[in-house]
Structure formats: structure tokens, C-alpha cells
Design an enzyme around this catalytic site. Structure first.
Site, PDB file in Angstrom:
ATOM      1  N   ARG A  20     -32.304 -41.842  27.996  1.00 38.55           N
ATOM      2  CA  ARG A  20     -31.783 -40.802  27.100  1.00 38.55           C
ATOM      3  C   ARG A  20     -32.774 -40.357  26.024  1.00 38.55           C
ATOM      4  NH1 ARG A  20     -26.311 -43.183  25.176  1.00 38.55           N
ATOM      5  NH2 ARG A  20     -27.088 -45.103  26.110  1.00 38.55           N
ATOM      6  N   GLY A  41     -29.282 -57.192  34.113  1.00 37.08           N
ATOM      7  CA  GLY A  41     -28.345 -57.482  33.034  1.00 37.08           C
ATOM      8  C   GLY A  41     -28.977 -58.324  31.935  1.00 37.08           C
ATOM      9  N   TYR A  77     -33.173 -57.490  20.101  1.00 34.30           N
ATOM     10  CA  TYR A  77     -33.349 -56.365  21.021  1.00 34.30           C
ATOM     11  C   TYR A  77     -34.478 -55.463  20.529  1.00 34.30           C
ATOM     12  CZ  TYR A  77     -29.072 -58.234  22.761  1.00 34.30           C
ATOM     13  OH  TYR A  77     -28.165 -59.111  23.302  1.00 34.30           O
ATOM     14  N   ASN A 121     -71.396 -32.242 -13.713  1.00 31.13           N
ATOM     15  CA  ASN A 121     -70.517 -31.101 -13.501  1.00 31.13           C
ATOM     16  C   ASN A 121     -70.931 -30.422 -12.196  1.00 31.13           C
ATOM     17  OD1 ASN A 121     -69.241 -28.484 -13.612  1.00 31.13           O
ATOM     18  ND2 ASN A 121     -68.771 -29.000 -15.742  1.00 31.13           N
ATOM     19  N   GLY A 157     -35.182 -52.231  29.099  1.00 31.77           N
ATOM     20  CA  GLY A 157     -34.474 -50.987  29.405  1.00 31.77           C
ATOM     21  C   GLY A 157     -35.405 -49.795  29.432  1.00 31.77           C
TER      22      GLY A 157
HETATM   23  C1  UD1 Z   1     -24.862 -54.888  25.437  1.00 28.31           C
HETATM   24  C2  UD1 Z   1     -23.794 -55.967  25.376  1.00 28.31           C
HETATM   25  C3  UD1 Z   1     -22.592 -55.435  24.595  1.00 28.31           C
HETATM   26  C4  UD1 Z   1     -23.020 -54.991  23.212  1.00 28.31           C
HETATM   27  C5  UD1 Z   1     -24.166 -53.971  23.306  1.00 28.31           C
HETATM   28  C6  UD1 Z   1     -24.727 -53.719  21.967  1.00 28.31           C
HETATM   29  C7  UD1 Z   1     -24.031 -57.244  27.417  1.00 28.31           C
HETATM   30  C8  UD1 Z   1     -23.514 -57.486  28.780  1.00 28.31           C
HETATM   31  N1  UD1 Z   1     -23.408 -56.324  26.706  1.00 28.31           N
HETATM   32  O1  UD1 Z   1     -24.284 -53.821  26.142  1.00 28.31           O
HETATM   33  O2  UD1 Z   1     -21.610 -56.451  24.470  1.00 28.31           O
HETATM   34  O3  UD1 Z   1     -21.931 -54.422  22.529  1.00 28.31           O
HETATM   35  O4  UD1 Z   1     -25.231 -54.514  24.118  1.00 28.31           O
HETATM   36  O5  UD1 Z   1     -25.631 -52.661  22.061  1.00 28.31           O
HETATM   37  O6  UD1 Z   1     -24.975 -57.911  26.995  1.00 28.31           O
HETATM   38  N2  UD1 Z   1     -31.854 -55.286  28.705  1.00 28.31           N
HETATM   39  C9  UD1 Z   1     -32.895 -55.911  29.381  1.00 28.31           C
HETATM   40  N3  UD1 Z   1     -32.726 -56.238  30.680  1.00 28.31           N
HETATM   41  C10 UD1 Z   1     -31.584 -55.996  31.349  1.00 28.31           C
HETATM   42  C11 UD1 Z   1     -30.524 -55.365  30.665  1.00 28.31           C
HETATM   43  C12 UD1 Z   1     -30.698 -55.022  29.342  1.00 28.31           C
HETATM   44  O7  UD1 Z   1     -33.943 -56.143  28.797  1.00 28.31           O
HETATM   45  O8  UD1 Z   1     -31.525 -56.350  32.536  1.00 28.31           O
HETATM   46  C13 UD1 Z   1     -32.030 -54.923  27.305  1.00 28.31           C
HETATM   47  C14 UD1 Z   1     -32.046 -53.407  27.097  1.00 28.31           C
HETATM   48  O9  UD1 Z   1     -33.377 -52.938  27.077  1.00 28.31           O
HETATM   49  C15 UD1 Z   1     -31.396 -53.254  25.749  1.00 28.31           C
HETATM   50  C16 UD1 Z   1     -30.481 -54.457  25.632  1.00 28.31           C
HETATM   51  O10 UD1 Z   1     -30.926 -55.388  26.593  1.00 28.31           O
HETATM   52  O11 UD1 Z   1     -32.342 -53.340  24.706  1.00 28.31           O
HETATM   53  C17 UD1 Z   1     -29.037 -54.123  25.828  1.00 28.31           C
HETATM   54  O12 UD1 Z   1     -28.897 -53.572  27.096  1.00 28.31           O
HETATM   55  P1  UD1 Z   1     -27.855 -52.446  27.368  1.00 28.31           P
HETATM   56  O13 UD1 Z   1     -27.858 -52.096  28.787  1.00 28.31           O
HETATM   57  O14 UD1 Z   1     -28.028 -51.369  26.388  1.00 28.31           O
HETATM   58  O15 UD1 Z   1     -26.518 -53.266  27.051  1.00 28.31           O
HETATM   59  P2  UD1 Z   1     -25.082 -52.693  26.967  1.00 28.31           P
HETATM   60  O16 UD1 Z   1     -24.531 -52.667  28.333  1.00 28.31           O
HETATM   61  O17 UD1 Z   1     -25.076 -51.464  26.198  1.00 28.31           O
HETATM   62 CA    CA Z   2     -26.563 -49.962  25.510  1.00 28.93          CA
END
Ligand code: UD1
Ligand code: CA
Length: 458
Positions: free
Chosen positions: A16, A80, A102, A377, A12
Site C-alpha cells: 500500500r 505469518g 515491528y 570588509n 512485509g
Molecule cells: C498483526 C497481529 C494483530 C495486530 C496487528 C497490529 C498477528 C497474527 N496479528 O496483524 O493481532 O493487531 O498486527 O498491527 O500477529 N510480518 C513478517 N512476516 C510475516 C508476517 C508479518 O515479518 O510472515 C511482519 C510485517 O512486516 C509487519 C508485521 O509483521 O511489520 C505485522 O504483520 P501484518 O501482516 O501487518 O499483521 P496483521 O495481520 O495486520
Molecule cells: Ca497489518
């Protein structure tokens, strides 16, 4: 026992954070977020640690260049969490189990994760959940009437009824690698966000009759991720409180546990007392009965028993012998070695300097590249002139010598055993043992001296 592979999702962008730096390099307790997660994976004795990176990948890799045994997988497009895990799967042992963590969730405890790994080794899909007062934005855990987990629904795909659920998905799960591979290959992006959701593997497991075992963590901070600097600051406070508690329970008095910061490791003896606004960095060892005054910074230091460090000192890369007294306002720089009972007073700076037992350097002094013997000293305002603009030179002051105030010791120079340097001297040649060196110019007196006067204005 089945091998453990830990997959850490960190692709990610972290928009923010409003930062030029990849999110996982921001720090909690002085350590990058990803560093915490890698360390946790190591403590779990993971055979493989795979980091899925994306944005700022080169910087992330460079920051962990010294970390052995990390497999880096580039997820060029973030499609995703399911897609991210799919990129990592070719790197992991098929016969083992996988734990998904994560890169921006730094504070999950080992004790919280161990049961998940154990459940995965028993053939279950283990899932970490938490109850949140405000579950907005998270995936919700959908259970049946018997309380069994059936699936996870993302906020954006949820019905109003599902949105009212307060148990959320932390994202952390553990399962056999072979099963995960099978389910991940079945994921589609047919959902509100058009993403491959890792969370969809829960329903697939249920469909295949694999037991899904939820574990619920009671402390939300353990599973909270960092999305912005406010959350980073919150986790920092939580982490510091946890560190402070460890010190308190280990027998250290902290006059205010909310006003001490650990950015590294502190190993403390008994009955240590730490006043307010003290920062520890690197590895700091404190002997028994050490007292540290307010507003001190200690970094990579070894402090002996019964040492007192008064307020406003910086001690870095130094060893301080038992019973020494430091400060207030002292600066001990790297490669300072103080023997037992040494006194270092206010506005004294030392660097690459050893000082023997019982010697005193009480006021306004700089000692660099110096070897000071025992019972010496060093008078107020003494300066070692250790640098000639090109090279550093050594000053040696032997046992029992006395350096009068406001003296310059022009290195290389040796002050012999028991020798005396008169106040205000500039010493550029060795002083023999027992001798007196006085370079003060003779005093001149003029009686009834008339000071200059300003010309009268016309
Ligand atoms: C995800 C979960 C959600 C959970 C939340 C907790 C899914 C679909 N949803 O949501 O159920 O409540 O985390 O915080 O898994 N990342 C990648 N590659 C990607 C997408 C994400 O490495 O293609 C990593 C991001 O860097 C991040 C983590 O995965 O560290 C979660 O990604 P994020 O987009 O924040 O997930 P949410 O949609 O918030
Ligand atoms: Ca998130």
C-alpha cells in the site's frame, strides 16, 4: 539479569505504500522507520537485535550496513508473524528474554517498553495493548470476567461479539526465549488466513499457567504502524509535535510548534527563538539567545551565542561564532567557519571558508576556499575565482583588508594586511601589505556620443 534479544519483524512488502522502496526504508523525522526501531532496541540495551526481512532485503541491509551488531534473518516466504519469529529464534540467547517489535512501528517510547521487558524477566508474558475508537482490522484482546487476558483473536477469525471489542493487540510482546520457543513450535496455520499467528502464543501461555500481563498504552500513535503514505504522514506530524514539545519544554521559543521540523537532533541553549518554517537536519547546536528567522534550513551546524540568522538562509556544515549576523538569503556551505561578530548579508555564499572576527561580507558574494582575516570588509559582488576548471585554489585576505565592490579574486592569491582592492578589480597577483590594487581600465569620455540607429523601413 537475563539478556534481552529484540526481534524486529520487517518482512512485509508494504504494497500500500505504492513504492519501489521497501516500506521500512521510508522515513519519519528524516530517519528510516527501521532506524527508529533499531535505535529503540539499542536504548533498551538489547544484547542482540534480529531483523527478520523479506521483500527488498538487500536494500534494507545496505541501508543499515554501518549499524553494528544487527543479525539479519531472511524470511523468504511470509507465512505469518509466528513463522517470522520462529526464523529469528535460532539467533537468540535461550536463557534470555525476547521483545518482539515491528520495523514499521517507529515511535514506541523506551518508557513504554521497559516495563514489558521487566515483566518478562519476572517470568511473565507481557503484552502491549491499546484502546482504539476504530479497532477494525486488528487482533482483539479477549479478557475473562475478572479482566485477565485469555487470548487474542484476529479480525478475520472473530465472532461479531469479539469484533465489538475496542482493546486491540499492538503486536508488541515480551517473554522468556525458552517459553517462546516452546509455544512457537506448537503454532498451526489452521485459521481464516492460513498463517502462523504469533498471537496464538497468548492462549498457549494461559494454558501453561504463565501469567499474561497486559500493558495499555494511552497514545495510539506510539504503536501505530505504517501501511500507506497517509499513515506515514500522520506519524510524521505526531513525531514532529513530540520533538517540538521537547524543545519547548527545554526552553526554546517556537513561534509555531506546528511549523518547525526536526530531522535529527537539536541541542539548544537558553532563550533561543525559532520563527516559522524552520527545518533542522543532522546535529545542530544552538547557543544561548540564538534567533532564527522564518524559512531557514540548518543542517549539521554549530551556532554560537547571540547569533541572529535572518529569514531564508541555508546553513550546512558550518560553525558560526558568537554574535554573528547571517542573512537574509545567505548560504553557508560545508566547512564554513565564522568567528565572532561576523556579518554575512543577502545573497552571500561561502564554502570551505574561514572568516575572522568582525569581518563583513554583506552583499552578493561568493567566497570559496578562502581564508579571510579579522576586520576585513568584502564589498558587494566580490567573487573568489577558486576553480580553474580542474583544480581549486586558495584565496587569502589578511586582517584589515578592504575589497572594493565587484572585484574578482583570482586564486591562488593573497591580499596583504590592511591592503585595499579598488572596486571592479580583477586581482590575479598578490597585493602587498598596506598597498592599493586597482585594475580598473582608465575611463574614456566621448562628448556628444551618437548612438546607433535602426535603418528606416521602406
Ligand atoms: C498483526 C497481529 C494483530 C495486530 C496487528 C497490529 C498477528 C497474527 N496479528 O496483524 O493481532 O493487531 O498486527 O498491527 O500477529 N510480518 C513478517 N512476516 C510475516 C508476517 C508479518 O515479518 O510472515 C511482519 C510485517 O512486516 C509487519 C508485521 O509483521 O511489520 C505485522 O504483520 P501484518 O501482516 O501487518 O499483521 P496483521 O495481520 O495486520
Ligand atoms: Ca497489518
Amino acid at each position: 539479569m537475563q539478556q534481552l534479544s529484540v526481534v524486529i519483524l520487517a518482512a512485509g512488502k508494504g504494497k500500500r505504500m505504492v513504492s519501489d522502496m521497501p516500506k521500512v526504508l521510508h522515513r519519519v523525522g528524516g530517519q528510516p522507520l527501521l532506524g527508529h526501531v533499531l535505535a529503540t532496541a539499542s536504548s533498551l540495551e538489547a544484547a542482540t537485535r534480529v531483523v527478520v526481512y523479506g521483500y527488498g532485503g538487500e536494500a534494507v541491509k545496505a541501508a543499515f550496513a554501518s549499524e553494528a551488531g544487527v543479525v539479519w534473518v531472511d524470511q523468504a516466504e511470509q507465512l505469518g508473524t509466528g513463522h517470522a519469529v520462529a526464523q529469528a529464534l535460532p539467533q537468540i540467547e535461550e536463557s534470555g528474554v525476547v521483545l518482539v517489535l515491528y520495523g514499521d512501528v517507529p515511535l514506541t517510547r523506551l518508557e513504554t517498553l521497559q516495563p514489558l521487558v521487566a515483566a518478562a524477566r519476572q517470568g511473565k508474558l507481557a503484552l502491549l495493548t491499546v484502546e482504539l475508537a476504530d479497532p477494525h482490522g486488528y487482533g482483539r484482546i479477549v479478557r475473562n470476567g475478572a479482566g485477565q487476558v485469555r487470548r487474542i483473536v484476529e479480525e478475520k477469525d472473530a465472532t461479531p461479539e469479539e469484533r465489538s471489542l475496542h482493546e486491540i493487540n499492538t503486536g508488541i510482546l515480551a517473554v522468556s526465549a525458552a517459553q517462546l520457543r516452546g509455544w512457537v513450535s506448537q503454532l498451526t496455520n489452521d485459521n481464516a488466513q492460513g498463517e502462523y499467528y504469533l498471537t496464538d502464543v497468548i492462549a498457549l501461555a494461559v494454558h501453561d499457567g504463565v501469567a499474561v500481563e497486559p500493558f495499555t498504552v494511552t497514545e495510539p500513535a506510539e504503536v501505530l504502524g505504517v501501511n500507506d503514505r497517509r499513515q506515514l504522514a500522520e506519524l510524521e506530524r505526531f513525531y514532529q509535535r513530540r520533538q517540538a514539545d521537547t524543545l519547548l519544554l527545554g526552553g526554546v521559543t517556537l513561534l509555531d510548534p506546528a511549523r518547525v521540523d526536526l530531522r535529527g537532533t537539536v541541542v539548544a541553549g537558553k532563550d533561543v527563538v525559532v520563527d516559522v518554517n524552520v527545518v533542522f537536519e543532522g546535529v545542530v547546536r544552538l547557543g544561548d539567545r540564538v534567533r532564527i528567522g522564518p524559512f531557514c534550513v540548518l543542517k549539521d551546524a554549530v551556532i554560537g551565542d547571540d547569533v541572529e540568522i535572518q529569514s531564508h538562509c541555508r546553513v550546512e556544515g558550518a560553525e558560526v561564532g558568537a554574535g554573528a549576523q547571517i542573512g537574509p538569503f545567505a548560504r553557508l556551505r560545508p566547512d564554513t567557519r565564522l568567528a565572532a561578530g561576523v556579518h554575512i548579508g543577502n545573497f552571500v555564499e561561502t564554502k570551505k571558508t574561514s572568516i575572522g572576527p568582525g569581518s563583513k561580507v554583506n552583499h552578493l558574494t561568493y567566497l570559496g576556499d578562502a581564508e579571510i582575516g579579522a576586520a576585513v570588509n568584502v564589498g558587494a559582488g566580490t567573487i573568489t575565482c577558486n576553480y580553474d576548471g580542474a583544480n581549486k585554489h586558495k584565496t587569502i585576505v589578511e586582517d584589515g583588508a578592504f575589497i572594493g565592490s565587484n572585484s574578482s579574486l583570482v586564486a591562488p592569491v593573497r591580499i596583504g594586511k590592511g591592503a585595499t582592492v579598488g572596486a571592479g578589480s580583477s586581482v590575479s597577483r598578490d597585493v602587498p601589505e598596506g598597498g592599493l590594487c586597482l585594475t580598473r581600465p582608465p575611463r574614456k569620455d566621448v562628448a556628444n556620443w551618437q548612438r546607433p540607429v535602426k535603418p528606416k523601413q521602406s
